[in-house]
Structure formats: C-alpha cells, structure tokens
Write a protein that holds these residues in place. Structure first.
Motif, mmCIF file in Angstrom:
data_model
loop_
_atom_site.group_PDB
_atom_site.id
_atom_site.type_symbol
_atom_site.label_atom_id
_atom_site.label_comp_id
_atom_site.label_asym_id
_atom_site.label_seq_id
_atom_site.Cartn_x
_atom_site.Cartn_y
_atom_site.Cartn_z
ATOM 1 N N SER A 107 -4.493 1.969 -3.812
ATOM 2 C CA SER A 107 -3.670 1.995 -2.603
ATOM 3 C C SER A 107 -4.162 3.055 -1.624
ATOM 4 O O SER A 107 -3.963 2.941 -0.415
ATOM 5 N N ALA A 115 -6.835 1.394 0.416
ATOM 6 C CA ALA A 115 -6.199 0.555 1.437
ATOM 7 C C ALA A 115 -5.619 1.405 2.570
ATOM 8 O O ALA A 115 -5.741 1.058 3.752
ATOM 9 N N ALA A 116 -5.007 2.517 2.214
ATOM 10 C CA ALA A 116 -4.416 3.388 3.235
ATOM 11 C C ALA A 116 -5.478 3.932 4.182
ATOM 12 O O ALA A 116 -5.259 4.013 5.400
ATOM 13 N N MET A 174 -6.171 -3.775 -3.782
ATOM 14 C CA MET A 174 -5.548 -2.953 -4.831
ATOM 15 C C MET A 174 -5.525 -3.610 -6.202
ATOM 16 O O MET A 174 -5.526 -2.925 -7.230
ATOM 17 N N THR A 193 0.831 -1.206 0.000
ATOM 18 C CA THR A 193 0.000 0.000 0.000
ATOM 19 C C THR A 193 0.864 1.253 0.000
ATOM 20 O O THR A 193 0.512 2.254 -0.635
ATOM 21 N N ARG A 194 1.995 1.194 0.694
ATOM 22 C CA ARG A 194 2.800 2.407 0.833
ATOM 23 C C ARG A 194 3.599 2.736 -0.414
ATOM 24 O O ARG A 194 3.662 3.894 -0.835
ATOM 25 N N GLY A 234 -3.941 -6.558 1.355
ATOM 26 C CA GLY A 234 -3.471 -5.399 0.605
ATOM 27 C C GLY A 234 -3.596 -5.633 -0.887
ATOM 28 O O GLY A 234 -4.079 -4.781 -1.644
#
Length: 518
Positions: A163, A166-167, A207, A93-94, A203
């Motif tokens: 993402s 997800a964040a 995504m 995600t990051r 994750g």
C-alpha cells in the motif's frame, strides 16, 4: 522546477516486458544502479492496453468484478454503487497504511518496485500503461516509498507494505529521495511528474501480490550464494591453520557420493589447499573440517531449486482477479499466496544457519590450544611476559557463539504458523514475508560469524607461519593479503568491533572474487 532526469538514458538498463527477469537483473537495479525501461515492442503495449480495455468493458456492461465493484476480502458480497467505484482503490491503499517495524532499506525497496512492475507487466492485471510508466519513474528517479517491514501475512499477498507503493504513485505518504524523507507529492511535483489517479482495479493490482517477499528472497538468495563460496575459502584456511588433511576433499573421494553442490564445494576447498604440504597431524580431521563440503553442499544444491522457484514467482501474475487479454476471460483465484517463497526462505534460513554453526565450530577449534595443534590459546599473538595479559580472540569466539545461537533460534519455519485473518476469509496464509525477513536476519548473523572467522583464520595462518614454512596456494595467499590490509596481526589486545563491522560490509558487497573459474 527541475526537469525529470531520464536515468534509463544515462546508465545501463534492464528491459521489462515480454521476457523473463532474473534474480541477477533485479539485483543490478537494486544494488548496481541500473535503470529500467519498458519494452518498446508494439505487442507488449497492446497486451497491456487490451487488458485494461477488457476490464472497462466489463464494468460498462454491469459485470461483477471482485475488488472493482465489490468490497474486498470477506466483503466481496457487498456491491459498490457505480458512483463510488472510482473511489474504492484509494480507500484500499489508505486503510492498509498501518505497517509497523523498521523500514525497508533502499536496496530492498528498489527490489520491491522492480518485482511489482515485472508482475504487472505480464499483462494479466488489467492495469493501464501510465501505471507501468509511473512505476518506472519511481525506480529510475530512486523515489523510494517508506515501506514498513511488518504487517504482511503473505496472502492476500503483501497488502499492507505494498500500500505504501500505491500511496507513492498517487502522491501520498512519504518517500526517500536524494537522502531525505519528503512528502511524495512534493517529490513528484519537483520532477514535473503528476500523481496518477488509480483506475478501478489498480489499487488491488498493485497491492494484491507477492512483490515484497519475492524482492527480499532475491536479495537473500544472492547473499547466501556468495556466503557459501566464502565458507569454502574459510574452510580451506582453517584447514591450513590446523594442519589439516587435504585428502578429505579429494575429488576421487567425492565421486563416490555425487551430490553436485557437495562436489563443487569439495573441489573448491581442494583447489585452495596446496599439494606441497606433508604436515598432517591427524589421519581424520574433526567433522567441522572434514565434513564441511557436506554442510556447504546442502546450500549449494538448494540454491538451484530456490532460484527456479523465486524466478517463477518473479515472473508470475500474482494478483487477483486476473483477466486473460487473449480471451477476455475473468479469472478469480489465489495467486497472491506466497507459499513457494515461504518454503524457499524457510529452507534457506535453515541451510544458512548451518553455515553459521559450521564456521562457529571451526573458530572454536582454532582458539582452543587443546585442539589447534600447537597454536597459542585464543590465537593470541603476544609473546613473553605480555602473553599473560593478552587474550586474543577469546571474546570474538564468545560473540560468534552468540550470533550462531541466534541464527539457529530463527530457523523455526514461519510458513507453518498460518493465522486466520480478515473474518476467516484469509484463513490459510503463507507467512512468506516473515520467512524472508527471518532469512535475511539469519544471513546477517552468519555474515558476522564469517567476519570473525576471516580474522581468526588469517591470525591462525600467520601464527603457523611463525612456527614453520606453510605453503599456500596463490588464491589463498592473495585473499589473506587483502584481509590483512583491513585488519593487522593481533599481538596486543584491541577493540575489534570496527574491524568486524568492516568485514561484514565487505562480505555484503562481495568484495572478494571467489572461484570465478567454475
């Protein structure tokens, strides 16, 4: 702390799980304020939990699962040490938090959340029940991830924009809540909602799918559907202003060429034209009037198969890998490829741009005294000596031409511009999200042309009625009356930007009920 508000208990809701979701239901949530509720059928929850348990069992038995205990994409040959498996989803995600461009608006963001939730609820993605619940909280509390539009090539799905979803689930980055941009963690805390900790595949499951392009396609489909109806009404009004031949839209004529959408468009236009008028200037009107059903009909017919393909994508499991909860089989594939959405959006923007071109040509006839059969040049309502300094719709026609040209320029298909990415692992990609964004831009431009034509046809009919009695059907008369309440007759030149923008807003909000008798 404020207690969480259960929107699903205070407003109409749409049920997710063990049923097919429609474009209209996505829009009811994204535009209409509906909430979502997860199905209470025991078999639905059991299916979700069974998938998550199967994945956990595979990991306990040292099974190799792509993106769970291997690296992602070209790094699938890299085995992740067991003690680091739990950290991998958060890293995914990051490092995808690199989107750019404008941010999706509230409507589009809600549609994205609904599309992702519905896909995960198919039961093939091996996510846990709390993840589905957290997504429903985002939707029902209108906690909207700040999602950049740019950065997806449409396979492996919409990785970078998703993402940001997800964040938000894990309490990172920023969200829009109650009209303000705020840290996701602060908003979740204010609602007594705990950030979730992503399980090993979650994750990737969030995504690695087509939710952004599919959400934008739902919005585009609805706007195009309404716009095609509006084009029929405006064609009828242009025909009235130009003293056109109603016979061009006779159902007996169209029975000889039975494309369903074309016949539908012709029937709507025919019904909008009064049978009391005998003032026919030309035996055959110019193509932008006479052939309007043939142009609009292409869009009407295409909307059918596009709805089929969009709703198939909407109701599909489109991440990778999938786990069949019935057999326990692990299935690696490429369902994240958004080719059907890409093709539909490339096709829809082509059809819609043709509507822009049609209306632009109708407007050009209306403002030109060589072709408008006795109306004033540029549809100016000024008379006497003041006519020399008034220019009516001259600049509006220039603007419509510019908007049309830009719409036509954007019809280049995005799907053929595949780019090899990610060390040639993603070497053939769909470009579905770019196609959908292009389509929405073409729709905006075409709605601007329609706004200009609304004002011009109302002006043209008003000018015609000053010359002679012009019979109107009740539906057209009511439409003109409503439009005139938003924009007065143009006798003295005035800036028209605000009125044009207002009509664009009315079109987006489907202000007029058109042909509900079908």
């Amino acid at each position: 702390m404020n207690k969480p508000v259960n929107l699903s208990a205070t407003s109409a809701s749409v049920t997710i799980g063990q049923r097919q979701l429609t474009i209209q239901e996505v829009l009811q949530i994204a535009r209409g304020g509906h909430a979502v509720t997860l199905s209470t059928e025991p078999a639905f929850r059991q299916r979700i939990e069974q998938g998550a348990n199967l994945l956990a069992g595979l990991l306990e038995n040292n099974g190799s699962v792509y993106g769970v205990n291997t690296g992602y994409g070209d790094s699938c040959t890299v085995n992740i040490p067991p003690e680091l498996v739990a950290e991998l989803p958060l890293h995914l995600t990051r490092y995808h938090g690199c989107g750019l461009g404008a941010y999706l608006d509230d409507e589009a963001t809600l549609a994205v959340l609904v599309c992702r939730l519905n896909s995960l609820a198919r039961g093939y993605s091996a996510v846990r029940w709390p993840l589905l619940e957290q997504l429903t909280h985002l939707i029902n509390h209108r906690i909207l991830p700040q999602i950049p539009e740019e950065g997806s090539v449409g396979a492996s799905g919409d990785l970078t924009p998703l993402s940001y979803v997800a964040a938000a689930l894990v309490g990172e980055r920023e969200v829009r809540y109650r009209g303000r941009l705020q840290p996701a963690a602060d908003v979740l805390q204010s609602l007594q909602l705990s950030p979730i900790k992503l399980a090993p595949k979650e994750g990737l499951a969030i995504m690695n799918g087509t939710a952004v392009m599919t959400a934008l396609a739902c919005l585009a489909w609805q706007r195009a559907e309404y716009l095609s109806r509006l084009c029929c009404r405006l064609t009828a009004m242009a025909s009235v202003a130009l003293l056109g031949n109603r016979g061009h839209f006779n159902p007996r004529l169209f029975a000889a060429k039975p494309h369903a959408g074309q016949n539908q468009a012709a029937a709507w236009i025919f019904a909008d034209l009064s049978d009391e008028s005998n003032a026919v200037i030309r035996l055959q009107d110019r193509y932008s009037i006479r052939c309007a059903p043939h142009v609009i009909g292409i869009t009407r017919d295409a909307l059918g198969w596009m709805q089929r393909d969009i709703e198939n994508e909407l109701n599909s499991a489109n991440d990778n890998p999938l786990i069949d909860p019935d057999t326990g089989e692990l299935l690696h594939g490429g369902h994240f490829y958004g080719g059907h959405i890409a093709f539909a959006m490339d096709s829809l923007k082509n059809a819609v741009a043709n509507l822009a071109d049609l209306m632009d040509r109708q407007l050009a006839l209306l403002v030109d005294s060589r072709y408008n059969h006795g109306l004033s040049q540029n549809l100016s309502g000024s008379q006497g000596e003041r006519a020399a300094i008034n220019h009516g719709f001259k600049a509006v026609q220039i603007g419509a031409s510019a908007w049309t040209a830009e719409a036509l320029k954007l019809t280049m298909p995005a799907s053929v511009f595949s780019r090899s990415t990610e060390c040639h692992n993603q070497d053939k990609v769909s470009m579905g999200t770019i196609a959908a964004r292009d389509c929405l831009r073409v729709l905006t431009l075409t709605e601007q042309v329609a706004s200009a034509l609304i004002m011009a046809t109302c002006q043209g009919i008003a000018l015609r009625q000053q010359q002679q009695a012009t019979p109107l059907t009740a539906e057209v008369a009511a439409f003109i009356k409503q439009c005139q309440s938003h924009s007065a007759f143009l006798d003295e030149d005035r800036p028209l930007e605000a009125e044009l923008r207002h009509f664009c807003e009315l079109i987006r909000n489907e202000h007029w009920e058109l042909y509900s008798h079908e």
